[in-house]
Design a protein around this motif. Structure first.
Motif, PDB file in Angstrom:
ATOM      1  N   MET A  88       0.841  -1.192   0.000  1.00 54.34           N
ATOM      2  CA  MET A  88       0.000   0.000   0.000  1.00 54.34           C
ATOM      3  C   MET A  88       0.878   1.245   0.000  1.00 54.34           C
ATOM      4  SD  MET A  88      -1.450   0.243   3.918  1.00 54.34           S
ATOM      5  CE  MET A  88      -0.336   0.244   5.342  1.00 54.34           C
ATOM      6  N   MET A  89       0.367   2.285  -0.622  1.00 57.03           N
ATOM      7  CA  MET A  89       0.952   3.618  -0.498  1.00 57.03           C
ATOM      8  C   MET A  89      -0.105   4.482   0.149  1.00 57.03           C
ATOM      9  SD  MET A  89       2.384   6.263  -3.441  1.00 57.03           S
ATOM     10  CE  MET A  89       3.933   5.381  -3.706  1.00 57.03           C
ATOM     11  N   TYR A  90       0.289   5.211   1.182  1.00 60.23           N
ATOM     12  CA  TYR A  90      -0.674   5.995   1.941  1.00 60.23           C
ATOM     13  C   TYR A  90      -0.076   7.349   2.299  1.00 60.23           C
ATOM     14  CZ  TYR A  90       2.021   4.474   6.047  1.00 60.23           C
ATOM     15  OH  TYR A  90       3.023   4.234   6.955  1.00 60.23           O
ATOM     16  N   THR A  91      -0.918   8.231   2.772  1.00 56.98           N
ATOM     17  CA  THR A  91      -0.489   9.585   3.124  1.00 56.98           C
ATOM     18  C   THR A  91      -0.154   9.696   4.603  1.00 56.98           C
ATOM     19  OG1 THR A  91      -1.962  10.476   1.427  1.00 56.98           O
ATOM     20  CG2 THR A  91      -1.092  12.035   3.038  1.00 56.98           C
ATOM     21  N   SER A  92       0.992  10.285   4.888  1.00 54.24           N
ATOM     22  CA  SER A  92       1.343  10.626   6.260  1.00 54.24           C
ATOM     23  C   SER A  92       1.767  12.096   6.292  1.00 54.24           C
ATOM     24  CB  SER A  92       2.444   9.710   6.788  1.00 54.24           C
ATOM     25  OG  SER A  92       2.566   9.852   8.200  1.00 54.24           O
ATOM     26  N   LEU A 200       0.952   5.546  12.882  1.00 54.06           N
ATOM     27  CA  LEU A 200      -0.460   5.846  13.096  1.00 54.06           C
ATOM     28  C   LEU A 200      -1.225   5.905  11.771  1.00 54.06           C
ATOM     29  CD1 LEU A 200       0.124   8.558  15.820  1.00 54.06           C
ATOM     30  CD2 LEU A 200      -1.083   6.399  16.196  1.00 54.06           C
ATOM     31  N   ASP A 201      -0.620   6.493  10.763  1.00 53.58           N
ATOM     32  CA  ASP A 201      -1.293   6.575   9.464  1.00 53.58           C
ATOM     33  C   ASP A 201      -1.325   5.224   8.752  1.00 53.58           C
ATOM     34  OD1 ASP A 201      -1.993   9.286   9.585  1.00 53.58           O
ATOM     35  OD2 ASP A 201       0.025   9.896   9.022  1.00 53.58           O
ATOM     36  N   ALA A 202      -0.350   4.359   9.049  1.00 56.62           N
ATOM     37  CA  ALA A 202      -0.408   2.991   8.519  1.00 56.62           C
ATOM     38  C   ALA A 202      -1.609   2.258   9.094  1.00 56.62           C
ATOM     39  CB  ALA A 202       0.879   2.239   8.849  1.00 56.62           C
ATOM     40  N   ALA A 203      -1.916   2.516  10.371  1.00 55.76           N
ATOM     41  CA  ALA A 203      -3.104   1.907  10.982  1.00 55.76           C
ATOM     42  C   ALA A 203      -4.368   2.407  10.294  1.00 55.76           C
ATOM     43  CB  ALA A 203      -3.148   2.231  12.473  1.00 55.76           C
ATOM     44  N   ARG A 204      -4.465   3.711  10.099  1.00 53.70           N
ATOM     45  CA  ARG A 204      -5.634   4.277   9.418  1.00 53.70           C
ATOM     46  C   ARG A 204      -5.796   3.674   8.022  1.00 53.70           C
ATOM     47  NH1 ARG A 204      -4.049  10.524  11.044  1.00 53.70           N
ATOM     48  NH2 ARG A 204      -5.746  10.917  12.543  1.00 53.70           N
ATOM     49  N   ALA A 205      -4.685   3.618   7.281  1.00 56.37           N
ATOM     50  CA  ALA A 205      -4.744   3.108   5.906  1.00 56.37           C
ATOM     51  C   ALA A 205      -5.066   1.617   5.882  1.00 56.37           C
ATOM     52  CB  ALA A 205      -3.414   3.378   5.201  1.00 56.37           C
ATOM     53  N   ALA A 206      -4.472   0.843   6.794  1.00 51.36           N
ATOM     54  CA  ALA A 206      -4.695  -0.603   6.818  1.00 51.36           C
ATOM     55  C   ALA A 206      -6.163  -0.930   7.057  1.00 51.36           C
ATOM     56  CB  ALA A 206      -3.837  -1.249   7.898  1.00 51.36           C
ATOM     57  N   LEU A 207      -6.824  -0.179   7.930  1.00 44.50           N
ATOM     58  CA  LEU A 207      -8.244  -0.419   8.191  1.00 44.50           C
ATOM     59  C   LEU A 207      -9.069  -0.140   6.937  1.00 44.50           C
ATOM     60  CD1 LEU A 207      -8.596   1.144  11.766  1.00 44.50           C
ATOM     61  CD2 LEU A 207      -8.253  -1.258  11.149  1.00 44.50           C
ATOM     62  N   SER A 232       6.730   6.278  19.933  1.00 46.12           N
ATOM     63  CA  SER A 232       6.286   7.594  19.469  1.00 46.12           C
ATOM     64  C   SER A 232       4.815   7.555  19.082  1.00 46.12           C
ATOM     65  CB  SER A 232       7.138   8.056  18.291  1.00 46.12           C
ATOM     66  OG  SER A 232       6.694   9.308  17.806  1.00 46.12           O
ATOM     67  N   ALA A 233       4.415   6.507  18.373  1.00 49.40           N
ATOM     68  CA  ALA A 233       3.002   6.371  17.993  1.00 49.40           C
ATOM     69  C   ALA A 233       2.114   6.320  19.231  1.00 49.40           C
ATOM     70  CB  ALA A 233       2.804   5.120  17.146  1.00 49.40           C
ATOM     71  N   ALA A 234       2.573   5.596  20.250  1.00 47.30           N
ATOM     72  CA  ALA A 234       1.780   5.450  21.483  1.00 47.30           C
ATOM     73  C   ALA A 234       1.517   6.800  22.130  1.00 47.30           C
ATOM     74  CB  ALA A 234       2.506   4.526  22.461  1.00 47.30           C
ATOM     75  N   GLU A 235       2.531   7.677  22.157  1.00 46.76           N
ATOM     76  CA  GLU A 235       2.332   8.951  22.846  1.00 46.76           C
ATOM     77  C   GLU A 235       1.779  10.051  21.937  1.00 46.76           C
ATOM     78  OE1 GLU A 235       6.138  10.066  24.520  1.00 46.76           O
ATOM     79  OE2 GLU A 235       6.718  11.142  22.697  1.00 46.76           O
ATOM     80  N   LEU A 236       1.810   9.840  20.625  1.00 47.90           N
ATOM     81  CA  LEU A 236       1.222  10.815  19.705  1.00 47.90           C
ATOM     82  C   LEU A 236      -0.245  10.520  19.401  1.00 47.90           C
ATOM     83  CD1 LEU A 236       4.054  11.209  17.019  1.00 47.90           C
ATOM     84  CD2 LEU A 236       3.433  12.863  18.783  1.00 47.90           C
ATOM     85  N   ALA A 237      -0.686   9.302  19.681  1.00 51.12           N
ATOM     86  CA  ALA A 237      -2.012   8.851  19.245  1.00 51.12           C
ATOM     87  C   ALA A 237      -3.136   9.771  19.709  1.00 51.12           C
ATOM     88  CB  ALA A 237      -2.266   7.424  19.736  1.00 51.12           C
ATOM     89  N   ALA A 238      -3.110  10.173  20.956  1.00 49.79           N
ATOM     90  CA  ALA A 238      -4.214  10.975  21.497  1.00 49.79           C
ATOM     91  C   ALA A 238      -4.382  12.291  20.766  1.00 49.79           C
ATOM     92  CB  ALA A 238      -3.991  11.232  22.989  1.00 49.79           C
ATOM     93  N   GLY A 239      -3.282  12.897  20.342  1.00 51.86           N
ATOM     94  CA  GLY A 239      -3.363  14.185  19.675  1.00 51.86           C
ATOM     95  C   GLY A 239      -3.434  14.110  18.165  1.00 51.86           C
ATOM     96  N   LEU A 244      -8.481   6.516  16.488  1.00 54.13           N
ATOM     97  CA  LEU A 244      -8.028   5.126  16.504  1.00 54.13           C
ATOM     98  C   LEU A 244      -8.326   4.478  17.851  1.00 54.13           C
ATOM     99  CD1 LEU A 244      -4.538   5.265  14.710  1.00 54.13           C
ATOM    100  CD2 LEU A 244      -6.699   4.375  13.788  1.00 54.13           C
ATOM    101  N   ASN A 245      -8.766   3.235  17.783  1.00 48.94           N
ATOM    102  CA  ASN A 245      -9.087   2.471  18.984  1.00 48.94           C
ATOM    103  C   ASN A 245      -7.846   1.690  19.421  1.00 48.94           C
ATOM    104  OD1 ASN A 245     -10.307   1.021  21.033  1.00 48.94           O
ATOM    105  ND2 ASN A 245     -11.487  -0.303  19.677  1.00 48.94           N
ATOM    106  N   VAL A 246      -6.893   2.414  20.007  1.00 50.20           N
ATOM    107  CA  VAL A 246      -5.609   1.816  20.380  1.00 50.20           C
ATOM    108  C   VAL A 246      -5.771   0.996  21.660  1.00 50.20           C
ATOM    109  CG1 VAL A 246      -3.191   2.245  20.934  1.00 50.20           C
ATOM    110  CG2 VAL A 246      -4.403   3.775  19.356  1.00 50.20           C
TER     111      VAL A 246
END
Length: 431
Positions: A88-92, A200-207, A232-239, A244-246
């Motif tokens: 996949m190619m996705y936007t980040s 985080l954007d890989a998670a969005r795209a994968a779904l 980094s993803a763990a601490e950036l997720a909220a903002g 995402l349902n982490v």
């Protein structure tokens, strides 16, 4: 007996460097034979990695996908085992806010998900594979070892160890190549914001690729460079990705404090990876590039230029055990150079992980004798998150020091924590 790095360096370099190259190549070949694949160049995906002139700027947008083989096609079995893969190619988002096209892959498991709720997705951040485009893991799905004799270059996709374990448990897996790996531009190695956002954007795209609800459970996992990206993803997720349902994150040996990591890695078999970090940060911060040009000697400039197109095997064999003081005009280490320039020190310090609070439980792992990622700065990340009220666990390996600088004490804990990390994520999805 504990051997010094200088002793190991003296014994390995020179005439034995050629023998070392043969050993590494043989080990990689053994990995390939074990999977039934043959070595081949990694460029078979053609123009997939060139982004279109225009693409959706929204983070997590899917730009394109491509069906691809995953390891072995089993005769007489419909579909692939342990799953069906798509590139996949996705936007980040770059750290300056500009959109970036990123590649990776999604694997839909053959095995059913027998746990609680809908099938979960885990995004894996690969460990250090290099900085050259040929090192991208999504280019080595059917052939986990890539040998390009023309360059020459040796690439290995070792994210498959964890990926296959999750797939066998019915967990969907997505893997990012990170920004600039395979796609145009420099790979921004250990850039805190870009690594976390790519996950985080890989998670969005994968779904979206899997055509499941955006509220489906997700987790993040990685070791070494991947551990830093997952942390980094763990601490950036909220903002950055609050929708995402982490459910949880595993961050193995995360490089949370780059200043301390640079000191630790200097003079080891993979000391050239310092070049990856400098190259990536200089691409986003021209002021750093100016200082590097001023402070490096001809050899240092050559090393930085070379590492930008190498895989980690190439870097180890070509620049292993060098010290960064060999790259500077004054004979001082790059760490000392960084400290002399407050603006540069601030750029490196901005990569520090632990100043934000994860919004879901995290398991961190570290080895007391890790010769690449200092145990102390991992412990500090644990304390930083705990002080903010984060739900975080720390697992510590006590493997004694084995040939310091050879990266053995960094690699073995990755295997040691493979099962505990997977169990942690599965338990989070079932809680």
């Amino acid at each position: 007996m504990r051997l010094s790095r200088e002793f190991v360096s003296a014994r390995i370099m020179g005439r034995r460097r050629r023998a070392g190259a043969l050993v590494v190549t043989a080990a990689m070949a053994a990995t390939t034979v074990a999977t039934g694949a043959a070595a081949a160049p990694a460029g078979a995906a053609g123009g997939f990695y060139t982004p279109p002139a225009r693409f959706a700027a929204d983070p997590g947008s899917v730009i394109r996908t491509q069906q691809t083989e995953l390891l072995l096609q089993i005769p007489g079995v419909k579909g692939q085992w342990p799953g069906t893969a798509k590139r996949m190619m996705y936007t980040s988002t770059r750290d300056d806010g500009k959109p970036a096209a990123v590649t990776g892959y999604v694997v839909e498991p053959t095995a059913p998900w027998n746990g609680k709720g809908p099938r979960p997705t885990v995004v894996i951040g690969p460990g250090t594979v290099g900085q050259g485009d040929q090192c991208a893991g999504s280019k080595m799905l059917s052939l986990p070892l890539s040998v390009d004799p023309a360059k020459p270059s040796i690439g290995v996709n070792y994210a498959g160890l964890e990926m296959n374990l999750l797939l066998l448990n019915g967990v969907r897996v997505a893997v990012t190549d990170y920004i600039g790996m395979g796609t145009p531009g420099i790979h921004t190695y250990v850039n805190r914001l870009e690594s976390g956002r790519a996950m985080l954007d890989a998670a969005r795209a994968a779904l979206k690729v899997a055509k499941v609800p955006a509220s489906s459970p997700v987790g993040f996992s990685g070791y070494s460079q991947g551990g830093g990206a997952a942390a980094s993803a763990a601490e950036l997720a909220a903002g950055y990705a609050p929708e995402l349902n982490v459910k949880g994150t595993y961050a193995g040996a995360p490089p949370a404090d780059l200043n301390k990591v640079i000191d630790q890695i200097d003079g080891t078999f993979i000391s050239g990876a310092i070049g990856y970090a400098i190259n990536g940060l200089a691409a986003r911060h021209p002021e750093l590039g100016t200082v590097v040009q001023k402070e490096t000697n001809a050899h240092g400039k050559q090393v930085l230029k070379a590492t930008a197109t190498e895989c980690i095997g190439d870097t180890g064999l070509l620049h292993g055990f060098e010290r960064s003081r060999q790259w500077t005009r004054t004979g001082t280490s790059l760490s000392a150079v960084i400290k002399r320039y407050p603006a540069v020190h601030e750029i490196v310090d901005d990569q520090r992980i632990g100043r934000l609070k994860p919004n879901a439980p995290v398991l961190i792992s570290t080895g007391v004798a890790d010769d690449v990622i200092p145990n102390g700065q991992v412990n500090q990340l644990y304390r930083d998150w705990r002080s903010q009220g984060a739900r975080v666990q720390l697992a510590t390996g006590h493997l004694p020091s084995i040939l310091p600088g050879m990266v053995i004490n960094h690699a073995l804990p990755m295997l040691e924590f493979l099962l505990p990390a997977s169990s942690f994520l599965l338990n989070r999805f079932n809680s």
